[in-house]
Design an enzyme around this catalytic site. Structure first.
Site, mmCIF file in Angstrom:
data_model
loop_
_atom_site.group_PDB
_atom_site.id
_atom_site.type_symbol
_atom_site.label_atom_id
_atom_site.label_comp_id
_atom_site.label_asym_id
_atom_site.label_seq_id
_atom_site.Cartn_x
_atom_site.Cartn_y
_atom_site.Cartn_z
ATOM 1 C CG PHE A 289 -1.762 -1.207 1.408
ATOM 2 C CD1 PHE A 289 -2.273 -1.908 0.325
ATOM 3 C CD2 PHE A 289 -2.047 -1.681 2.686
ATOM 4 C CE1 PHE A 289 -3.041 -3.057 0.501
ATOM 5 C CE2 PHE A 289 -2.803 -2.825 2.874
ATOM 6 C CZ PHE A 289 -3.304 -3.517 1.788
ATOM 7 C CD GLU A 291 2.437 4.931 -4.400
ATOM 8 O OE1 GLU A 291 2.706 6.113 -4.690
ATOM 9 O OE2 GLU A 291 1.685 4.210 -5.085
ATOM 10 C CB SER A 296 -0.905 8.118 6.764
ATOM 11 O OG SER A 296 -0.169 7.329 7.686
ATOM 12 C CD1 TRP A 321 8.379 3.006 4.669
ATOM 13 C CD2 TRP A 321 9.561 1.510 5.810
ATOM 14 N NE1 TRP A 321 9.471 3.651 5.189
ATOM 15 C CE2 TRP A 321 10.215 2.752 5.901
ATOM 16 C CE3 TRP A 321 10.121 0.396 6.469
ATOM 17 C CZ2 TRP A 321 11.401 2.936 6.608
ATOM 18 C CZ3 TRP A 321 11.299 0.577 7.166
ATOM 19 C CH2 TRP A 321 11.924 1.831 7.242
ATOM 20 C CB THR A 323 6.047 -6.226 6.286
ATOM 21 O OG1 THR A 323 6.110 -4.905 6.825
ATOM 22 C CG2 THR A 323 6.581 -7.208 7.314
ATOM 23 C CD GLU A 415 -14.357 -1.152 11.362
ATOM 24 O OE1 GLU A 415 -15.091 -0.161 11.295
ATOM 25 O OE2 GLU A 415 -14.799 -2.322 11.424
ATOM 26 C CB ILE A 512 14.169 -3.015 35.228
ATOM 27 C CG1 ILE A 512 12.990 -2.236 35.836
ATOM 28 C CG2 ILE A 512 14.486 -4.246 36.078
ATOM 29 C CD1 ILE A 512 11.681 -2.982 35.841
ATOM 30 N N GLY A 515 22.566 -0.862 32.459
ATOM 31 C CA GLY A 515 23.481 -0.944 31.332
ATOM 32 C C GLY A 515 23.285 -2.200 30.502
ATOM 33 C CD GLU A 538 -1.238 -2.526 10.013
ATOM 34 O OE1 GLU A 538 -2.196 -1.973 9.446
ATOM 35 O OE2 GLU A 538 -0.650 -3.518 9.555
#
Length: 557
Positions: A289, A291, A296, A321, A323, A415, A512, A515, A538
């Protein structure tokens, strides 16, 4: 309602308070909606220029409404759990911490990103925020909901291996979760980090095992070889696979999109030919979809398809992009078939068969060329830039047999795609929590476990409380979809919140680890890179907020 001077925690009915507080939050969101509507839809219809000019106002309202709906979804979760005898100490603590935090955000400032907060005075609803704070149910959560004591108590239960209720009151749904949790634990999680570091595709044998489990046909009808289940089942599959590695959860996304495109819009012949192959995993599809320089703004798609004398199509243009483009057999290509019709009306969807990569040749078909885009994370399927030069598509490749319907066809699939993305975000968020808890209980500093320090305790408690918020909002959107109801707003809300929570949890996981979290050898670094993409693909977070804000500012058409 008046503010109570003292809150008796022992006698507070937290579920009843949650239901009342959620309704108060919705009323607050309605006040925000009224202010936004005055600005961008004074005549009852949204003025696009005004919505763009007042983008921060629109997006801030979207975040307020999303937060309110998350509270309502979690209140429902607690009520259902209690009705089935599954509401205990950890559920109550999760409820209190989550409600205490999100209600405080509504009143003080909802985070839209790390340095963007929407505050009541910006929308002109300070009086409504003050009224929300005075509500008795709300004040109970503000005063004794998200406190150091409740976070500590929640973290202790989490360290003991407890988790908040996740049952779905449906034996099939619970079985699906269990099945994919076991599969992920045994087949995905042990190798995910090595695959990431090697920048390797998910192995073919894993893809085959996923196909045998039905991953690629969850929502495809049984008559076409699918499982015939709904979006809630799809959420569970995506969530559990993503808890091992986002790429495993995402492998089914393209099949979900292609299956819904063809199932909802295809001709009988297209359905009969493609859906069984997609459901079985024989055909792996990819969505084509986006380009370069378009993103978007799909109305600006320039890739064109021209009908030939023999009825076939030839595609010319560039896509970006894309996938999993190399190891796929079918491209769903959004392209312009009518150059005389500007904007959305000239767009069509083509079902373009292609050849999977062969050895070192990623794109063996004539007229199709691709180059890999190297990325931080989300590596298991790889990203590509594609170029089409008179690439041939069969005569029957026009989805539904009708031109000019491509954009409408695609919008109907978003959706489900956004709900699934939200579910992937929940899985990534759980992955971050799992890694953080494991490290916090194994690592010792100053003679005690990291998990004994209050700031670490706080992080662990908040990670789970927010996960439940985002999860229940996602499941709520899926239930709407399964009922056949329009749920573009609900899906956008789920994706918006889920992406933020996944990123926050991944960031806390690295923190957490200290390093070590920045070291490639620790999976915390991978989880952080993987989580970052969720707020981009998306539909970026800003796009989601714009859709939500605009959609709620005026009545749905």
């Amino acid at each position: 309602m008046t503010h109570t001077a003292t809150i008796d925690q022992a006698t507070t009915d937290w579920i009843a308070s949650a239901k009342t507080a959620a309704e108060a939050a919705r009323a607050y969101a309605a006040a925000a909606q009224a202010k936004v509507a005055q600005t961008i839809a004074p005549g009852g219809r949204v003025d696009s220029s005004a919505a763009d000019e007042h983008q921060r106002l629109v997006h801030g309202f979207a975040w307020i409404a999303t937060t309110a709906e998350a509270l309502a979804a979690v209140a429902d979760w607690a009520e259902r759990g209690k009705a089935q005898g599954r509401y205990g100490e950890i559920e109550e603590l999760t409820l209190r911490v989550g409600f205490g935090e999100y209600l405080a955000q509504l009143i003080g400032g909802v985070p839209m990103s790390q340095n963007e907060f929407v505050r009541p005075q910006e929308l002109g609803i300070s009086d409504s925020a003050a009224a929300l704070a005075r509500d008795v149910a709300v004040s109970s959560f503000l005063e004794t909901g998200n406190t150091a004591e409740t976070r500590l108590a929640l973290a202790k239960l989490l360290r003991d291996g407890q988790i908040p209720d996740e049952a779905l009151d449906d034996e099939t749904m619970d079985m699906i979760r269990d099945q994919f949790r076991v599969f992920t634990r045994e087949r995905i999680a042990p190798s995910a980090h090595a695959w990431h570091l090697e920048d390797a595709l998910i192995p073919d044998e894993i893809v085959e095992e996923m196909a045998q489990l039905g991953v690629f046909g969850v929502c495809i009808e049984e008559e076409f070889g699918g499982l015939g289940l709904g979006k809630l089942a799809m959420c569970l599959v995506s969530e559990e696979l993503s808890r091992g590695w986002i790429c495993a959860g995402s492998l089914g996304t393209r099949s979900e999109i292609a299956g819904e495109l063809i199932g909802g819009n295809g001709t009988p012949e297209q359905k009969a030919y493609w859906l069984p192959k997609i459901a079985s995993g024989e055909v792996l599809p990819t969505a084509v979809f986006t380009e370069p320089d378009v993103g978007s703004d799909l109305a600006s798609v320039r890739t064109r398809a021209t009908r030939q004398d023999d009825g076939s199509w030839r595609i010319n243009g560039a896509k970006n992009w894309i996938t999993h483009a190399a190891r796929t057999d079918l491209m769903t290509v959004l392209c312009r078939t009518n150059t005389d019709t500007p904007g959305y009306g000239g767009l069509s969807m083509l079902l373009a068969a292609k050849t999977r990569k062969q050895g070192e040749d990623d794109f063996p078909d004539e007229g199709l060329f691709g180059s890999e885009i190297e990325v931080l994370g989300y590596r298991g399927m790889r990203e590509y830039a594609l170029s089409f030069e008179d690439f041939r598509v069969a005569e029957d490749g026009l989805l539904g047999g009708a031109e000019g319907q491509g954009f409408k066809q695609l919008m109907r699939t978003f959706e489900g795609a956004r709900i699934q993305t939200a579910a992937r975000a929940i899985g990534v968020g759980w992955n971050a929590f799992d890694a953080a808890l494991r490290y916090a209980t194994e690592r010792r500093q100053f003679g005690k476990q990291l998990a004994d320090f209050p700031r670490v305790t706080d992080k662990l408690a908040m990670m789970v409380a927010e996960l439940v918020m985002a999860r229940e909002l996602t499941y709520s959107a899926a239930r709407h979809k399964d009922k056949g109801e329009r749920c573009d707003i609900e899906a956008g809300m789920a994706k918006l919140l889920g992406a933020r929570v996944a990123w926050a949890n991944a960031d806390m996981c690295v923190q957490i680890h200290g390093g070590n979290g920045y070291a490639l050898e620790y999976e915390a670094s991978r989880i952080l890179c993987d989580a970052r993409i969720l707020n981009i693909f998306e539909g970026a977070g800003e796009i989601q907020a714009h859709v939500i804000g605009r959609g709620l500012a005026s009545p749905r058409g």
